[in-house]
Scaffold this motif. Structure first.
Motif, PDB file in Angstrom:
ATOM      1  N   GLN A 201       0.745  -0.092  -4.529  1.00 19.36           N
ATOM      2  CA  GLN A 201       0.051   0.224  -3.290  1.00 19.36           C
ATOM      3  C   GLN A 201      -1.415  -0.192  -3.379  1.00 19.36           C
ATOM      4  OE1 GLN A 201       0.840   4.490  -3.221  1.00 19.36           O
ATOM      5  NE2 GLN A 201       2.399   4.196  -1.631  1.00 19.36           N
ATOM      6  N   LYS A 202      -1.945  -0.624  -2.254  1.00 16.80           N
ATOM      7  CA  LYS A 202      -3.373  -0.903  -2.164  1.00 16.80           C
ATOM      8  C   LYS A 202      -3.955  -0.090  -1.017  1.00 16.80           C
ATOM      9  CE  LYS A 202      -6.857  -4.546  -1.784  1.00 16.80           C
ATOM     10  NZ  LYS A 202      -7.134  -6.003  -1.711  1.00 16.80           N
ATOM     11  N   THR A 203      -5.072   0.563  -1.282  1.00 20.51           N
ATOM     12  CA  THR A 203      -5.767   1.345  -0.262  1.00 20.51           C
ATOM     13  C   THR A 203      -7.016   0.594   0.177  1.00 20.51           C
ATOM     14  OG1 THR A 203      -4.948   3.444  -1.139  1.00 20.51           O
ATOM     15  CG2 THR A 203      -6.904   3.528   0.253  1.00 20.51           C
ATOM     16  N   TYR A 204      -7.085   0.335   1.469  1.00 20.98           N
ATOM     17  CA  TYR A 204      -8.232  -0.355   2.050  1.00 20.98           C
ATOM     18  C   TYR A 204      -9.197   0.684   2.605  1.00 20.98           C
ATOM     19  CZ  TYR A 204      -5.050  -4.356   1.913  1.00 20.98           C
ATOM     20  OH  TYR A 204      -4.178  -5.337   1.512  1.00 20.98           O
ATOM     21  N   PRO A 205     -10.478   0.568   2.312  1.00 21.99           N
ATOM     22  CA  PRO A 205     -11.443   1.558   2.796  1.00 21.99           C
ATOM     23  C   PRO A 205     -11.629   1.476   4.308  1.00 21.99           C
ATOM     24  CG  PRO A 205     -12.571  -0.286   1.762  1.00 21.99           C
ATOM     25  CD  PRO A 205     -11.107  -0.502   1.517  1.00 21.99           C
ATOM     26  N   ALA A 206     -12.158   2.530   4.866  1.00 20.64           N
ATOM     27  CA  ALA A 206     -12.416   2.564   6.309  1.00 20.64           C
ATOM     28  C   ALA A 206     -13.517   1.561   6.670  1.00 20.64           C
ATOM     29  CB  ALA A 206     -12.826   3.968   6.723  1.00 20.64           C
ATOM     30  N   THR A 207     -13.392   1.036   7.871  1.00 17.76           N
ATOM     31  CA  THR A 207     -14.424   0.148   8.415  1.00 17.76           C
ATOM     32  C   THR A 207     -14.883   0.709   9.756  1.00 17.76           C
ATOM     33  OG1 THR A 207     -12.883  -1.252   9.650  1.00 17.76           O
ATOM     34  CG2 THR A 207     -13.255  -1.802   7.325  1.00 17.76           C
ATOM     35  N   SER A 208     -15.779  -0.003  10.400  1.00 21.17           N
ATOM     36  CA  SER A 208     -16.280   0.451  11.708  1.00 21.17           C
ATOM     37  C   SER A 208     -15.197   0.391  12.774  1.00 21.17           C
ATOM     38  CB  SER A 208     -17.473  -0.407  12.133  1.00 21.17           C
ATOM     39  OG  SER A 208     -17.096  -1.771  12.187  1.00 21.17           O
ATOM     40  N   THR A 209     -14.119  -0.354  12.488  1.00 13.38           N
ATOM     41  CA  THR A 209     -13.067  -0.519  13.501  1.00 13.38           C
ATOM     42  C   THR A 209     -11.713   0.041  13.082  1.00 13.38           C
ATOM     43  OG1 THR A 209     -12.559  -2.728  12.632  1.00 13.38           O
ATOM     44  CG2 THR A 209     -14.168  -2.579  14.444  1.00 13.38           C
ATOM     45  N   PRO A 211      -9.508   3.030  10.249  1.00 12.53           N
ATOM     46  CA  PRO A 211      -9.588   4.101   9.244  1.00 12.53           C
ATOM     47  C   PRO A 211      -9.065   3.610   7.894  1.00 12.53           C
ATOM     48  CG  PRO A 211      -7.638   4.370  10.596  1.00 12.53           C
ATOM     49  CD  PRO A 211      -8.373   3.197  11.173  1.00 12.53           C
ATOM     50  N   VAL A 212      -9.117   4.497   6.885  1.00 13.91           N
ATOM     51  CA  VAL A 212      -8.541   4.199   5.571  1.00 13.91           C
ATOM     52  C   VAL A 212      -7.047   3.899   5.739  1.00 13.91           C
ATOM     53  CG1 VAL A 212      -7.993   5.148   3.303  1.00 13.91           C
ATOM     54  CG2 VAL A 212     -10.218   5.603   4.346  1.00 13.91           C
ATOM     55  N   LYS A 213      -6.583   2.870   5.033  1.00 16.14           N
ATOM     56  CA  LYS A 213      -5.188   2.452   5.180  1.00 16.14           C
ATOM     57  C   LYS A 213      -4.592   2.155   3.808  1.00 16.14           C
ATOM     58  CE  LYS A 213      -4.448  -1.683   6.672  1.00 16.14           C
ATOM     59  NZ  LYS A 213      -4.340  -2.891   7.546  1.00 16.14           N
ATOM     60  N   THR A 214      -3.393   2.712   3.522  1.00 22.93           N
ATOM     61  CA  THR A 214      -2.672   2.439   2.279  1.00 22.93           C
ATOM     62  C   THR A 214      -1.407   1.651   2.600  1.00 22.93           C
ATOM     63  OG1 THR A 214      -3.520   4.425   1.193  1.00 22.93           O
ATOM     64  CG2 THR A 214      -1.522   3.446   0.276  1.00 22.93           C
ATOM     65  N   VAL A 215      -1.228   0.543   1.895  1.00 26.92           N
ATOM     66  CA  VAL A 215      -0.121  -0.372   2.164  1.00 26.92           C
ATOM     67  C   VAL A 215       0.688  -0.587   0.892  1.00 26.92           C
ATOM     68  CG1 VAL A 215       0.484  -2.731   2.852  1.00 26.92           C
ATOM     69  CG2 VAL A 215      -1.406  -1.549   3.987  1.00 26.92           C
ATOM     70  N   ASP A 216       2.026  -0.596   1.007  1.00 24.26           N
ATOM     71  CA  ASP A 216       2.895  -0.973  -0.109  1.00 24.26           C
ATOM     72  C   ASP A 216       2.907  -2.492  -0.205  1.00 24.26           C
ATOM     73  OD1 ASP A 216       3.419   1.694  -0.364  1.00 24.26           O
ATOM     74  OD2 ASP A 216       5.529   1.586   0.198  1.00 24.26           O
ATOM     75  N   LEU A 217       2.358  -3.023  -1.309  1.00 23.21           N
ATOM     76  CA  LEU A 217       2.321  -4.474  -1.489  1.00 23.21           C
ATOM     77  C   LEU A 217       3.628  -5.013  -2.054  1.00 23.21           C
ATOM     78  CD1 LEU A 217      -1.254  -4.988  -3.003  1.00 23.21           C
ATOM     79  CD2 LEU A 217      -0.551  -5.181  -0.617  1.00 23.21           C
ATOM     80  N   VAL A 218       4.161  -4.303  -3.066  1.00 23.51           N
ATOM     81  CA  VAL A 218       5.385  -4.732  -3.748  1.00 23.51           C
ATOM     82  C   VAL A 218       6.196  -3.491  -4.102  1.00 23.51           C
ATOM     83  CG1 VAL A 218       6.377  -5.985  -5.712  1.00 23.51           C
ATOM     84  CG2 VAL A 218       4.186  -6.726  -4.760  1.00 23.51           C
ATOM     85  N   SER A 219       7.530  -3.569  -3.959  1.00 23.65           N
ATOM     86  CA  SER A 219       8.422  -2.504  -4.406  1.00 23.65           C
ATOM     87  C   SER A 219       9.549  -3.130  -5.228  1.00 23.65           C
ATOM     88  CB  SER A 219       9.009  -1.736  -3.215  1.00 23.65           C
ATOM     89  OG  SER A 219       7.997  -1.054  -2.501  1.00 23.65           O
ATOM     90  N   ILE A 220       9.681  -2.681  -6.479  1.00 19.65           N
ATOM     91  CA  ILE A 220      10.749  -3.162  -7.360  1.00 19.65           C
ATOM     92  C   ILE A 220      11.682  -1.981  -7.585  1.00 19.65           C
ATOM     93  CG2 ILE A 220      11.295  -4.254  -9.568  1.00 19.65           C
ATOM     94  CD1 ILE A 220       8.404  -5.238  -9.673  1.00 19.65           C
TER      95      ILE A 220
END
Length: 306
Positions: A201-209, A211-220
């Motif tokens: 998983q990668k968590t992207y920080p909040a921006t002005s446009t 919110p914080v977002k967590t995405v599953d990049l790879v699942s094995i």
């Protein structure tokens, strides 16, 4: 005098350029781990994931297991591959559980069929009286066959018996310089039926446009003991300007809760990594006669292949 001044100026300019390249840091230094393998030779990296006691004394006058996982040294055709590892305090005499040798690059051995011997070195315990000397112990004797001009990762695996698990490190799939690459290997000897999942998983920080977002990049999914993905998979890297965070989460197959996580791996462009699970499902206390504990619970580690 003028000629000397020109030479000196050129030297200063060259030194400044070299320092500038060096100061760019790991994000832009894409080849420090590049290593060519001599003709008729093999590159090998050794990873110690085998559980078992070093048979040191538990109490004065006894030789009961003390619960410490054993160290090992590797020998190829009776020539020592590994070297002394310096830790905190006194130098260690072998590779410890969970460790990788060498940390950077690969050890070079002759290609072809090699008689490999894995030995726990002798050691003396001086914290008991009288001091106790524990003799060396052969853990594995096997024949490994390798190809010339090729790199391998070799895992020492098992409990209570041991073997080598050899994987070819094929970097030819890493063709996109804008990506990082990784693979996953499961060395947990008592892996439950159904195996483990590894979710990156990668968590992207909040921006002005946004919110914080967590995405599953790879699942094995459903990785059994000594299973995994031998082929290196692409993964979105972190650039020098990227503040995202990564979690490599180990889960029981089909579950949503984490057994354990790896948070120290920050993938960089062009880098190639191996992520591996080690330990014992449910924990394993190696002290003779002791009740189960939290010792040797599953964990996830990594090393850099290139």
């Amino acid at each position: 005098m003028k000629k000397n001044h020109i030479i000196l100026s050129k030297s200063i300019l060259l030194f400044s350029l070299l320092m500038l390249i060096y100061s760019c840091g790991d994000d832009y230094n894409y080849t420090p781990l590049a290593q060519s393998i001599p003709d008729n030779s093999t590159g090998i990296k050794i990873i110690h994931t085998a559980l078992g006691t070093d048979n040191g004394p538990l109490r004065p006058g006894t030789a009961n297991a003390n619960g410490v996982n054993f160290l090992v040294n590797y020998f190829s055709n009776n020539l020592k591959i590994t070297s002394t590892v310096v830790g905190t305090g006194s130098p260690l005499s072998g590779i410890g559980f969970g460790s990788t040798f060498p940390i950077n690059n690969y050890a070079i051995i002759p290609a072809g069929t090699q008689d490999i011997k894995v030995i726990s070195p002798a050691f003396t315990v001086t914290t008991v009286s009288p001091a106790v000397t524990v003799p060396e112990k052969v853990r594995v004797t096997e024949t490994l066959k390798t190809d010339a001009n090729t790199k391998y990762s070799n895992f020492l695996v098992g409990y209570p018996t041991y073997s080598n698990f050899l994987i070819k490190d094929d970097f030819s799939v890493a063709t996109n310089a804008s990506m990082a690459y990784f693979r996953f290997v499961n060395t947990i000897v008592n892996t439950p039926v159904g195996g483990y999942d590894l979710v990156v998983q990668k968590t992207y920080p909040a921006t002005s446009t946004s919110p914080v977002k967590t995405v599953d990049l790879v699942s094995i999914k459903g990785i059994a003991y000594l299973g995994g993905q031998n082929i290196f998979l692409p993964i979105e890297p972190n650039l020098s300007t990227d503040t995202g965070t990564y979690v490599f989460a180990l889960r029981l197959s089909g579950a949503t809760t984490n057994v354990t996580t790896l948070t120290t791996l920050i993938p960089r462009p062009t880098r190639i990594y191996t992520v591996f699970a080690r330990g014992y499902n449910g924990g394993l206390n190696l002290i003779t006669g002791a009740s189960p504990s939290t010792a040797n619970l599953p964990s996830v580690s990594f090393y850099t292949n290139r």
